[in-house]
Write an enzyme that holds these catalytic residues in place. Structure first.
Site, PDB file in Angstrom:
ATOM      1  NE  ARG A  37      -3.620  -2.552  -0.280  1.00 12.51           N
ATOM      2  CZ  ARG A  37      -4.144  -2.895  -1.123  1.00 12.51           C
ATOM      3  NH1 ARG A  37      -4.279  -1.977  -2.215  1.00 12.51           N
ATOM      4  NH2 ARG A  37      -5.026  -3.854  -1.130  1.00 12.51           N
ATOM      5  CG  HIS A  67       3.929  -7.227  -7.564  1.00  8.42           C
ATOM      6  ND1 HIS A  67       3.330  -6.043  -7.549  1.00  8.42           N
ATOM      7  CD2 HIS A  67       3.169  -8.177  -8.157  1.00  8.42           C
ATOM      8  CE1 HIS A  67       2.150  -5.976  -8.314  1.00  8.42           C
ATOM      9  NE2 HIS A  67       1.916  -7.239  -8.632  1.00  8.42           N
ATOM     10  CE1 TYR A  70      -1.104  -5.703  -6.006  1.00  6.06           C
ATOM     11  CE2 TYR A  70      -1.610  -5.612  -3.718  1.00  6.06           C
ATOM     12  CZ  TYR A  70      -1.422  -6.412  -4.817  1.00  6.06           C
ATOM     13  OH  TYR A  70      -1.205  -7.755  -4.638  1.00  6.06           O
ATOM     14  CG  HIS A 107      -0.847  -3.924 -11.251  1.00  2.42           C
ATOM     15  ND1 HIS A 107      -2.008  -4.096 -10.101  1.00  2.42           N
ATOM     16  CD2 HIS A 107      -0.335  -5.240 -11.171  1.00  2.42           C
ATOM     17  CE1 HIS A 107      -1.954  -5.404  -9.413  1.00  2.42           C
ATOM     18  NE2 HIS A 107      -0.951  -5.878 -10.018  1.00  2.42           N
ATOM     19  CD  GLU A 142      -0.001  -8.535 -12.409  1.00  5.39           C
ATOM     20  OE1 GLU A 142      -1.100  -9.101 -11.995  1.00  5.39           O
ATOM     21  OE2 GLU A 142       0.819  -7.957 -11.876  1.00  5.39           O
ATOM     22  CG  ASP A 176      -2.838 -12.471 -13.039  1.00  6.79           C
ATOM     23  OD1 ASP A 176      -3.931 -13.211 -12.832  1.00  6.79           O
ATOM     24  OD2 ASP A 176      -2.324 -12.062 -11.938  1.00  6.79           O
ATOM     25  CG  HIS A 179      -5.106  -9.986 -13.469  1.00  7.04           C
ATOM     26  ND1 HIS A 179      -4.019  -9.339 -13.202  1.00  7.04           N
ATOM     27  CD2 HIS A 179      -5.461 -10.102 -12.298  1.00  7.04           C
ATOM     28  CE1 HIS A 179      -3.865  -8.884 -11.801  1.00  7.04           C
ATOM     29  NE2 HIS A 179      -4.792  -9.423 -11.229  1.00  7.04           N
ATOM     30  CG  HIS A 211       1.232 -13.105 -11.756  1.00  2.00           C
ATOM     31  ND1 HIS A 211       1.098 -11.570 -11.406  1.00  2.00           N
ATOM     32  CD2 HIS A 211       2.605 -13.304 -11.183  1.00  2.00           C
ATOM     33  CE1 HIS A 211       2.060 -11.064 -11.034  1.00  2.00           C
ATOM     34  NE2 HIS A 211       3.085 -11.744 -10.846  1.00  2.00           N
ATOM     35  CG  ASP A 224      -7.670  -8.718  -9.533  1.00  2.00           C
ATOM     36  OD1 ASP A 224      -7.585 -10.026  -9.438  1.00  2.00           O
ATOM     37  OD2 ASP A 224      -6.890  -7.696  -9.629  1.00  2.00           O
ATOM     38  CG  HIS A 226      -6.068 -13.578  -7.779  1.00  2.00           C
ATOM     39  ND1 HIS A 226      -4.665 -13.440  -7.830  1.00  2.00           N
ATOM     40  CD2 HIS A 226      -6.280 -12.638  -8.633  1.00  2.00           C
ATOM     41  CE1 HIS A 226      -4.084 -12.760  -8.771  1.00  2.00           C
ATOM     42  NE2 HIS A 226      -5.215 -12.080  -9.189  1.00  2.00           N
ATOM     43  CD  GLU A 256       0.236 -12.150  -8.213  1.00  2.00           C
ATOM     44  OE1 GLU A 256       1.205 -11.215  -7.959  1.00  2.00           O
ATOM     45  OE2 GLU A 256      -0.701 -12.087  -8.948  1.00  2.00           O
TER      46      GLU A 256
END
Length: 277
Positions: A37, A67, A70, A107, A142, A176, A179, A211, A224, A226, A256
């Protein structure tokens, strides 16, 4: 050989992540460069890096994937948000040189009602400012699910970003499975066609990592969420087919899925039994 791992916590350092990976029969791993975050990144300990490389060589770990947080949104409408994205990008790429010749996934951002073309252009602008000639890291865009104002839900959007970046040889794509499925690409019923479309639009040589995730949603839901391997709408057989596809089987795979370390180990064991070596 199947290269597979999962997302691990970076709070304890590289060596601890590598040991966690080996404990579940993984030979790669993914980690956040900082709190997902946002926020300041933890200082990298050179002794930890040296110990990691010694252990990784013993265990056959060669490829790891970082990664971005976000909160990194290079396509944002607000200047301060894009400035944070650029600052974070530059800092992360500098830190990545402690483990050279690895990969950094992000992203592509959300255009926040500015329009897709504006979002694409702004993401490319940040990449042009952040990438440099001396970096050894390959930066991966991604594939996204296309929810809301996300950039990257269509292969054409990724290609448009790449085409605008001057140091395009430093860029690749991480596909992904959750995704792309949610974005409307039927990898369960038409994987060959999806990969042919990716090759035509982006170029299969750009694909550097996968992913591997199931999805709680039907194909084309543009959400989204998973799911663990085999417990979603894509299904185990389709994901095993992704893992075994001639164009994909030599790439590194990263789980993930919503699981703990032991659960990821069970998923990896199941996938290894399905891998055609």
């Amino acid at each position: 050989m199947l290269t597979i791992g999962c997302h691990l916590s970076s709070s304890k350092g590289y060596l601890a992540m590598a040991k966690d990976a080996v404990s579940i029969d993984a030979n790669t791993f993914q980690f956040f460069t900082r709190n997902p975050r946002g926020g300041k990144a933890k200082a990298i300990d050179p002794d930890d890096v040296r110990a990691f490389y010694a252990f990784a060589e013993e265990q056959g770990i060669k490829t790891i994937l970082a990664h971005a947080p976000y909160t990194l949104n290079p396509a944002a409408a607000e200047d301060r948000v894009r400035e944070f994205a650029l600052m974070t990008f530059k800092d992360d790429l500098a830190r990545m040189e402690n483990t050279p010749h690895q990969m950094y996934n992000f992203h592509p951002g959300s255009h926040v009602k500015q329009g897709m073309e504006v979002g694409i252009a702004k993401t490319a602008d940040v990449l042009n400012d952040a990438l440099n000639d001396s970096q050894t890291t390959t930066v991966l865009l991604e594939t996204m699910s296309g929810k809301g104002t996300e950039v990257g839900g269509r292969f054409e959007e990724l290609a448009a970003i790449i085409d605008r970046v001057q140091l395009g040889d430093r860029l690749g794509v991480c596909l992904d499975t959750c995704h792309v499925w949610d974005a409307g690409y039927d990898i369960a019923g038409g994987l060959d066609g999806v990969l042919a479309e990716f090759d035509r639009i982006v170029g299969i040589d750009r694909l550097k990592a996968i992913h591997l995730n199931d999805s709680l949603n039907p194909c084309g839901a543009h959400k989204d969420r998973h799911a663990t391997i085999g417990n979603g709408e894509i299904g185990f057989e389709a994901l095993a087919a992704v893992m075994n596809h001639p164009l994909l089987r030599d790439l590194p795979f990263y789980l993930e899925t919503p699981n703990d370390l032991e659960g990821h180990g069970a998923e990896i064991a199941q996938l290894r039994t399905a891998y055609i070596g």
